[in-house]
Design an enzyme around this catalytic site. Structure first.
Site, PDB file in Angstrom:
ATOM      1  N   HIS A 169       0.833  -1.210   0.000  1.00  0.00           N
ATOM      2  CA  HIS A 169       0.000   0.000   0.000  1.00  0.00           C
ATOM      3  C   HIS A 169       0.869   1.263   0.000  1.00  0.00           C
ATOM      4  CE1 HIS A 169      -3.651   2.344   1.182  1.00  0.00           C
ATOM      5  NE2 HIS A 169      -2.727   3.147   1.668  1.00  0.00           N
ATOM      6  N   GLU A 170       1.783   1.337   0.953  1.00  0.00           N
ATOM      7  CA  GLU A 170       2.617   2.538   1.060  1.00  0.00           C
ATOM      8  C   GLU A 170       3.559   2.659  -0.124  1.00  0.00           C
ATOM      9  OE1 GLU A 170       1.765   4.817   2.991  1.00  0.00           O
ATOM     10  OE2 GLU A 170       0.410   3.599   4.208  1.00  0.00           O
TER      11      GLU A 170
ATOM     12  N   HIS B 236       1.722   4.389  -2.843  1.00  0.00           N
ATOM     13  CA  HIS B 236       1.792   5.853  -2.669  1.00  0.00           C
ATOM     14  C   HIS B 236       3.165   6.364  -3.134  1.00  0.00           C
ATOM     15  CE1 HIS B 236      -1.943   6.689  -0.617  1.00  0.00           C
ATOM     16  NE2 HIS B 236      -1.678   5.925   0.429  1.00  0.00           N
TER      17      HIS B 236
ATOM     18  N   HIS C  85       3.387   6.731  -6.765  1.00  0.00           N
ATOM     19  CA  HIS C  85       2.655   7.938  -7.185  1.00  0.00           C
ATOM     20  C   HIS C  85       3.594   9.145  -7.116  1.00  0.00           C
ATOM     21  CE1 HIS C  85      -1.595  10.004  -6.783  1.00  0.00           C
ATOM     22  NE2 HIS C  85      -1.109  10.100  -8.002  1.00  0.00           N
TER      23      HIS C  85
HETATM   24 ZN   LIG Z   1      -2.985   5.181   1.973  1.00  0.00          ZN
END
Ligand SMILES: [Zn+2]
Length: 684
Positions: free
Chosen positions: A475-476, A479, A482
């Site tokens: 998940h991280e 990010h 991104h």
């Molecule tokens: Zn998040």
């Protein structure tokens, strides 16, 4: 006497980064440096803003918008290092500075947004925007900047500005009160038990309860507290129905116990002030104001998502309840099935259906292997590669540094990661940037970092993760991608600078690749035997994911719908709790499930403004990620190259450079529907 030397921003290691790989030289940064550099950087930024605002030249994109975006570099630099330290490696000195710097920063930025001469120049550009023949990204940045000023009250007359400032101030102190009241209720309530009362409780919970009792001066006993990490497992495992009921009632009454810590009046006042603020700024409701710059855009669009999900979740919960009631009857209970029975029997059902232990999975999830899996998936999808550089000083010796390269070998940026828990690190997991990536001016390469809180293994042993932890790592890292893959021109739309209901798409989407069979086969290898996870175990792990979806979706969606009901009306209810009850009645909320957050303790929407009219965002992102991954599944190839390139270009690289709806449609060919999310949750 010598004069005290002023800070030289053009030479200080906090502002001029001359360490290896272009990082700050962390060996030359002391805790005592921050305060003076902050003050100097704030003053320098103020002077830059004054120069822009006072310019005698006709406003241009260059001399106004670009100057505004590129201004304050020393402040950006010292801030990014400081907030990294405050989260990942703090101490008393840093904490004291935090209390000092937070209000200084908020005063600084609110003064900029209230600067009338500055706004006049932005407004002038905005009015001439069609004649300026701007490219799409520049036009969007100009419009966003103008809107931010307007939403901060730049177009109000003097009386309006004064009223808005008063409302903001009052809302901020009410938000603080709300949070502190809640904290007091959670701190003051405890149910003390003895060893004889612990039937059914697992060891980890008993030791947490013993610790909680000792902290409250009752060494040798066990405390049920209102912290979710104790309350939820207690109501899941305790065989004592009477105690589950007591805990349930206390948990759902947080913030509504009368006396000085009761939040009812706080909520009433906040809703009234929010409605007034929306009206002052020309919006039909507070939800309309808050949703204006999101992907959803309107309360109606939020309902188009939530309403069908609510129907399906109610159906699923109703049929689940019948099964749970059967279990309860079999267990000899002849009481009416109640809210404090749900988690307990659901756990019994889970154990019956999916007999496996988390401990069976752990040896297959080695931290280093899962990090490799994150990198490997990014290489397959986006062509970027990672090379670790050892021996480079950062904020802490445990943080690791990786050079990120494009497919042609050219350098793209840096990725830093700090994986293990320690007392100087706050809990949780997050991504942030020391520097964001953009092309404006001289341009900037992204320096992105991930912070985790995994338990550090004993010397010489491999760190092992739970499935949830492995997911968090993906998940991280999503990010982080991104931030690292960003290709925009303007800093204010770089990387994760997107709306609240879009920012979790790149992260939640990335989680899907963890459980792609090819990824597990290659990276989920047993720590001792090196063998991949057996298929039967993989299947059980995947099947268990949708269990309990009816309950979880009802408790979440009820809170999201009540949040919307409060904020989408033009006025405010006199009696919020009566309004909450009426709203739930209209929705046919089952009395055997409580809202995940009832009004008097709904911190997301009342302890500050973060998620007001925005609690839906979590589910909105889930709709996006499920629908986006379904695009890969439809092609039969989780790494489909054409699709991966569309994903890179339109989602991971695009930041906030275009409207999120436009970006998503460019990737997917259509807007998402909630179907894939409901399938992923097991609701259909
Ligand atoms: Zn998040």
């Amino acid at each position: 006497m010598p004069m005290p030397s002023a800070v030289d921003l053009a030479a200080h290691p906090l502002t001029i980064w001359q360490g290896p790989l272009g990082l700050p030289d962390f060996t030359r940064i002391g805790d005592g440096d921050f305060s003076g550099v902050f003050d100097a950087a704030l003053t320098a930024h103020e002077a830059e803003i004054e120069t822009i605002a006072d310019s005698a030249e006709t406003p241009t994109i260059e001399n106004t918008l670009a100057a505004l975006e590129l201004g304050g570099e020393p402040l950006d630099h010292v801030s990014s290092i400081f907030w990294c330290r405050a989260g990942a490696h703090t101490n008393e000195a840093i904490q004291a500075l935090e209390r000092d710097i937070s209000p200084k920063m908020s005063r600084h930025f609110s003064a900029i947004s209230m600067n009338e001469r500055l706004f006049a120049r932005i407004d002038d550009l905005y009015r001439r925007r069609d004649a300026l023949k701007l490219d799409a990204e520049t036009l969007r940045v100009l419009e966003k900047t103008w809107k931010n000023f307007v939403r901060s009250g730049a177009k109000l007359d003097a009386a309006g500005k004064k009223r808005l400032a008063a409302i903001n101030e009052e809302l901020s102190s009410l938000g603080t009160n709300f949070g502190q009241n809640l904290l007091a209720d959670e701190r003051d309530w405890a149910l003390f038990l003895d060893a004889a009362d612990l039937a059914g409780l697992p060891e980890f919970l008993k030791s947490a309860m013993a610790e909680a009792a000792e902290m409250r001066g009752q060494k040798g006993r066990y405390a049920v507290t209102l912290s979710r990490s104790i309350y939820e497992p207690f109501s899941t495992f305790s065989e004592r129905r009477d105690l589950r009921e007591i805990a349930f009632r206390a948990f759902t009454m947080r913030g509504q116990n009368g006396g000085a810590t009761d939040n009812t009046a706080v909520v009433r006042d906040m809703l009234r002030l929010r409605a007034e603020k929306a009206k002052l700024l020309g919006y039909a409701s507070y939800a309309a104001l808050k949703l204006d710059d999101t992907m959803a855009k309107t309360p109606e669009a939020v309902h188009r998502l939530l309403d069908p999900v609510w129907e399906k979740a109610l159906e699923k919960a109703t049929s689940d309840q019948i099964e749970l009631q059967r279990l309860a009857a079999e267990a000899g209970s002849n009481e009416q099935f109640a809210a404090w029975d749900w988690r307990f029997y659901q756990e019994k059902l889970r154990a019956e259906k999916f007999a496996f232990d988390e401990a069976e999975l752990k040896p297959y999830l080695q931290l280093d292997r899962i990090i490799d899996a994150c990198f490997d998936v990014a290489t397959k999808l986006f062509g970027i590669t990672f090379e670790e550089k050892k021996g480079i000083a950062t904020w802490h010796p445990e943080a690791r540094v990786f050079v990120v390269r494009n497919a042609d070998g050219s350098e793209r940026g840096l990725f830093l990661a700090d994986y293990f828990a320690r007392p100087s690190k706050r809990s949780g997991a997050w991504m942030s940037a020391l520097k964001s990536g953009y092309k404006l001016g001289d341009g900037s390469r992204p320096v992105i970092y991930n912070i985790m809180n995994f338990a550090k293994p004993p010397e010489g042993e491999a760190a092992l993760l739970s499935v949830d932890e492995a997911k968090t790592l993906f998940h991280e890292f999503g990010h982080a991608l991104h931030g690292m893959l960003t290709e925009v021109t303007w800093p204010s739309v770089a990387g994760t600078s997107v709306s609240r209901d879009f920012v979790e798409l790149p992260s939640q989407l990335y989680e899907h690749w963890l459980t792609v069979p090819a990824v597990l086969e290659k990276h989920a290898l047993h720590v001792k035997t090196g063998k991949p996870m057996p298929k039967a175990l993989v299947d059980k792990m995947l099947a268990a994911r949708t269990f309990g979806a009816g309950f979880a979706t009802v408790e979440f969606t009820a809170s999201a719908l009540v949040d919307m009901a409060y904020h989408a009306r033009p006025d405010a209810p006199q009696e919020p709790l009566r309004f909450e009850a009426e709203t739930l009645k209209k929705l046919n909320m089952p009395d055997t499930i409580a809202m995940r957050h009832r009004t008097p303790h709904f911190g997301h929407i009342f302890a500050g403004d973060g998620y007001s009219a925005g609690y839906y965002s979590y589910m909105w992102s889930e709709v996006l990620d499920a629908d986006a991954f379904a695009a890969f599944e439809e092609t039969g190839d989780p790494f489909n190259p054409a699709l991966a390139e569309r994903l890179r270009k339109n989602i991971y690289a695009a930041g906030g450079s275009k409207d999120p709806e436009e970006l998503y449609t460019a990737f997917r060919g259509k807007m998402p529907s909630p179907e894939a999310m409901m399938i992923k949750r097991g609701l259909v």
